[in-house]
Scaffold this motif. Structure first.
Motif, mmCIF file in Angstrom:
data_model
loop_
_atom_site.group_PDB
_atom_site.id
_atom_site.type_symbol
_atom_site.label_atom_id
_atom_site.label_comp_id
_atom_site.label_asym_id
_atom_site.label_seq_id
_atom_site.Cartn_x
_atom_site.Cartn_y
_atom_site.Cartn_z
ATOM 1 N N ARG A 76 0.837 -1.202 0.000
ATOM 2 C CA ARG A 76 0.000 0.000 0.000
ATOM 3 C C ARG A 76 0.876 1.258 0.000
ATOM 4 N N ASN A 80 1.186 4.174 -3.119
ATOM 5 C CA ASN A 80 1.177 5.633 -2.965
ATOM 6 C C ASN A 80 2.457 6.254 -3.521
ATOM 7 N N TYR A 83 2.134 6.446 -7.207
ATOM 8 C CA TYR A 83 1.304 7.584 -7.614
ATOM 9 C C TYR A 83 2.123 8.883 -7.555
ATOM 10 N N GLN A 129 -3.660 4.984 -11.357
ATOM 11 C CA GLN A 129 -4.543 4.301 -10.411
ATOM 12 C C GLN A 129 -5.206 3.082 -11.056
#
Lengths: 188, 294
Positions: A76, A80, A83, A129
């Motif tokens: 996780r 991020n 991104y 995403q």
């Protein structure tokens, strides 16, 4: 035994043991890179994202409540970082034409060169995403709920995003296939 | 043609291709970096976000918005100790002088605002090594709330309804339909909670307000991963969320107070191996509490 070793290393690292974390990083880093490369479609930013993710994981490790969930938790963080890396790179990389990563690594007999180029172009048109949910679902083979956990999305949103990403990918492939004669579709 | 083939299979095969090995120099760079970086300190989290079910209890739309705002601020500060926080809006209580923090990030000895929402609470810290954020509602000794010897304090002072779970492990199905509204009701529910080996309630006074204290235990053989959402919970109080525990064997002393009709809970968590002087420091902090009723 491997899981037990893994959890014990997490516990040691949570107590500030850098050696234990180094072992954890080496156990999980390759998979992280594989995920990041597939989300970002380039090796250098993927390496940067993995490095940033592992350093963030070190600094935040004491927040991890269940050592057995280290890798999902790390993924996780990695998502991020991917991104963030995509945002950083977007400004200067837009318009560049980049060779697909698949050319250099383990071609799959199922895919033709044309397939690969069509998919690469289509994949790059997706948002980062959308790519993330596709990678977790199709590459790691995770269930929707696990995809949701790794992307920080509600399960329904993850399901919807996967559906739309697949649809967008397919539409993009179809559009490209209609527009480009196979012999001229190489990226340069 | 690609488009005519199974897209899922194509995607799968496409994603199988690509680099899968991180370069040694990246591992080396990570190692060098973490040797220089301190791990952020976390205590808990002791609280968890409020459930929608509880927001629904008699709250109008405007109240819900206020609760969510309060909740997000509380959670932001309560779950991350020692890290950068959002500068809180000044309040009347902000006039309490708070000396600068020691270099290790712990709180300076002196007056500390523990809560500035609901019932504002200020305490005096008279020993080194306590960590927390201004109005964060949580204090942690040496940034460690975990077994075998950690200790910390959390306050629930948001003027909210209190629900004590019937079973702290199977809490999702043992939440009462109605909240505890008095000290006696709340303490009775705590004493009756399954598996807690509760002490007999004792009458106490904190900051001039009467109440009761009670001590609860998390069983040594509790398996949190078998509990609902892997959490072993005691209670839930409004936007502060739920108190859930850090490790088996954790001991909690709770001070339950009636502050002009509002319930306030001060909860100190520790373990059998927590040093005696730390328990004394906890008692001193609680005894120093002043509760400012708005």
């Amino acid at each position: 035994v491997e899981e037990w070793v893994h959890e014990e290393l997490v516990r040691q690292a949570q107590r500030g043991d850098a050696e234990a974390f180094d072992s954890l990083a080496r156990m999980t880093g390759d998979r992280c890179l594989a995920i990041a490369v597939r989300i970002l479609r380039e090796t250098d930013p993927a390496q940067d994202a993995v490095q940033a993710a592992l350093i963030t994981a070190w600094t935040q490790l004491r927040a991890l409540r269940d050592p057995s969930r280290f890798e999902p938790w790390l993924h996780r963080i990695l998502t991020n970082e991917c991104y963030a890396e995509a945002r950083r790179r977007k400004r200067w990389s837009e318009g560049l034409r980049i060779l697909p990563v698949a050319d250099a690594y383990g071609p799959d007999d199922y895919l033709t060169v044309d397939d690969r180029d069509l998919l690469e172009r289509a994949f790059r048109r997706l948002t980062v995403q959308q790519r993330a949910v596709l990678v977790f679902h199709h590459y790691l083979g995770l269930s929707i709920s696990e995809v949701a956990a790794r992307t920080g999305l509600p399960v329904g949103t993850a399901k919807s995003r996967l559906h739309h990403a697949t649809r967008a990918l397919r539409a993009s492939i179809e559009a490209d296939a209609r527009a480009t004669p196979p012999s001229q579709e190489r990226l340069a | 043609m690609t488009a005519s083939r199974d897209p899922d299979r194509l995607i799968h095969h496409f994603l199988l291709e690509g680099e899968e090995q991180l370069q040694d120099q990246v591992f080396d760079a990570i190692r060098a970096d973490i040797e220089q970086k301190r791990q952020r300190v976390y205590f808990g989290p002791w609280r968890t976000p409020i459930m929608n079910k509880f927001i629904a209890f008699g709250l109008g739309a405007a109240a819900v918005a206020a609760v969510l705002l309060l909740g997000s601020r509380f959670l932001g500060s309560a779950t991350r100790i020692g890290g950068p926080g959002v500068e809180p809006t000044p309040t009347a209580e902000a006039s309490v002088a708070e000396p600068s923090s020691p270099a290790d990030g712990s709180l300076p000895e002196g007056s500390h605002i523990l809560s500035d929402d609901g019932v504002p609470i200020t305490v005096t810290i008279s020993a080194p090594g306590w960590y927390g954020e201004r109005a964060g509602g949580v204090l942690a000794k040496n940034n460690n709330g975990n077994a075998p010897d950690g200790a910390g304090i959390i306050v629930f002072a948001a003027k909210a309804d209190a629900y004590v779970y019937g079973d702290p492990c199977q809490w999702s199905t043992t939440t009462p339909d109605t909240p505890a509204t008095t000290v006696d009701q709340l303490v009775a529910a705590l004493a009756a909670q399954a598996s807690r080996d509760a002490s007999a309630p004792v009458d106490i006074t904190v900051g001039g307000y009467a109440g009761k204290s009670i001590t609860l235990h998390v069983p040594d053989d509790a398996v949190f991963s078998d509990c609902d959402q892997t959490e072993f919970r005691t209670l839930i109080m409004g936007p502060d969320g739920a108190r859930y525990h850090q490790d088996p064997g954790q001991i909690d002393k709770l001070w339950v107070l009636d502050v002009d009709g509002d319930l306030v809970v001060i909860d100190a968590g520790y373990y059998a191996d927590t040093p005696r002087n730390v328990l004394d420091e906890i008692e001193a902090i609680v005894e120093s509490a002043t509760l400012n009723v708005n």
